[in-house]
Design an enzyme around this catalytic site. Sequence first.
Site, PDB file in Angstrom:
ATOM      1  NE  ARG A   2     -76.062  41.145  -7.522  1.00 18.27           N
ATOM      2  CZ  ARG A   2     -74.883  41.983  -7.398  1.00 18.27           C
ATOM      3  NH1 ARG A   2     -74.076  42.993  -6.632  1.00 18.27           N
ATOM      4  NH2 ARG A   2     -74.063  40.335  -7.406  1.00 18.27           N
ATOM      5  N   GLY A   3     -76.763  40.206  -4.213  1.00 15.36           N
ATOM      6  CA  GLY A   3     -75.997  39.257  -3.402  1.00 15.36           C
ATOM      7  C   GLY A   3     -76.240  38.293  -2.579  1.00 15.36           C
ATOM      8  CB  ALA A   4     -77.116  35.532  -2.005  1.00 17.51           C
ATOM      9  NE  ARG A   9     -84.275  38.865  -6.163  1.00 17.80           N
ATOM     10  CZ  ARG A   9     -83.050  39.215  -6.499  1.00 17.80           C
ATOM     11  NH1 ARG A   9     -82.620  39.987  -5.839  1.00 17.80           N
ATOM     12  NH2 ARG A   9     -82.441  38.461  -7.532  1.00 17.80           N
ATOM     13  CD  GLN A  35     -76.468  41.375 -12.554  1.00 12.16           C
ATOM     14  OE1 GLN A  35     -76.715  41.201 -13.469  1.00 12.16           O
ATOM     15  NE2 GLN A  35     -78.312  40.295 -11.558  1.00 12.16           N
ATOM     16  CG  ASP A  57     -78.243  34.338  -5.299  1.00 10.52           C
ATOM     17  OD1 ASP A  57     -78.765  35.227  -4.567  1.00 10.52           O
ATOM     18  OD2 ASP A  57     -77.157  34.550  -6.195  1.00 10.52           O
ATOM     19  CG  ASN A  77     -74.703  32.617  -9.392  1.00  9.96           C
ATOM     20  OD1 ASN A  77     -74.180  33.064  -8.497  1.00  9.96           O
ATOM     21  ND2 ASN A  77     -73.356  32.767 -10.585  1.00  9.96           N
ATOM     22  CE  LYS A  78     -78.439  37.618 -11.171  1.00  8.79           C
ATOM     23  NZ  LYS A  78     -79.495  37.882 -10.339  1.00  8.79           N
TER      24      LYS A  78
END
Length: 352
Positions: A50-52, A93, A200, A241, A251-252
């Site tokens: 995970r993470g762009a 995703r 996270q 993202d 973003n998250k």
Amino acid sequence: MKALIQPVRLDDEKSELIVLDQTLLPGKVEYLHLTTQESIWEAIYKLQVRGAPAIGIAAGYGVYLGAKASAATTYEEFVADFNQSKDYLASSRPTAVNLFWALDRMAKRLETEKDQSVPELKAALLQEANQILADDETVCQRIGEYGAELLADGMTILTHCNAGAIATSGFGTALAPVYVAQDKGLTISVYADETRPLLQGARLTAWELVESGIDTTLICDNMASIVMKEGKIDAIFVGCDRVALNGDTANKIGTSGVAILAKHYGIPFYVCAPMSTIDIECKTGDDIQIEERPGAEITDMWYETPMAPAGVKTYNPAFDVTDHRLITGIITEKGILKPNYEESISNIFALV
């Protein structure tokens, strides 16, 4: 600055994509050895990677491995096999633009090599996937350097989710300025939001910061306001993202709330965004598709028994959009963008 960890890498000899399983942290450090398109898709969907930036790197290597397995003998057959892998991985995703950016970059490289033999096409795709990884290392280093210019010895920042080493090629975006400042001998402290529901911040950010020797304080998401009010936070650094042309950023989930609090308390709010996350075709945040994830992440995950009554309805968006008017600056590898964002984003793309 050397990479702190290598969360995504390729073993080409064994045709394996090797990723750090982030769902097991911090209790267990384990690497997955992925050999099928299905397992790579699942690793992206389940947030094992995970993470762009890390998703983009995984996608590049993933579509390469899919193409490598092709038995095609002509360019047309090979492209058909490549597109099948590309479209499949793209469905994992919907929000992180780096996924599509990396897959499109691989497709463009394939187009430029259309006069080559199938073995040469496979070699070109491997070279491009390796370059995606190398480029991210450079990008994160530069974001760290630009962001570190905003920090001074003794400052304390707050961050949300994880935009650190394990979300990238091993350097981080939002945490890269902290690591660069540390390399320069500065003492920077970090407050990390836990980041419900997948934690996270608690599981990943806190883990990698403690491992790196950074003074770290973990807080619940709903404690962000009080630490700002008490004057404990000098600046906020988050990743993202996707960035829209007008400067809205996805973003998250929970990031927009942090930005609203920062605006209220007069604390600068910075978004660390590689150019690859800027989607100039996306005019505003209203155009960003927000992924909704299973409700069990709220009701069941992390608990020995469900913590909510059976049958309760849930709403679990994975991201939210921070309005551009709340953002002090967007830190890219090309420099720090300031409002008017549509103008500054357009100008920086004109220079590329």
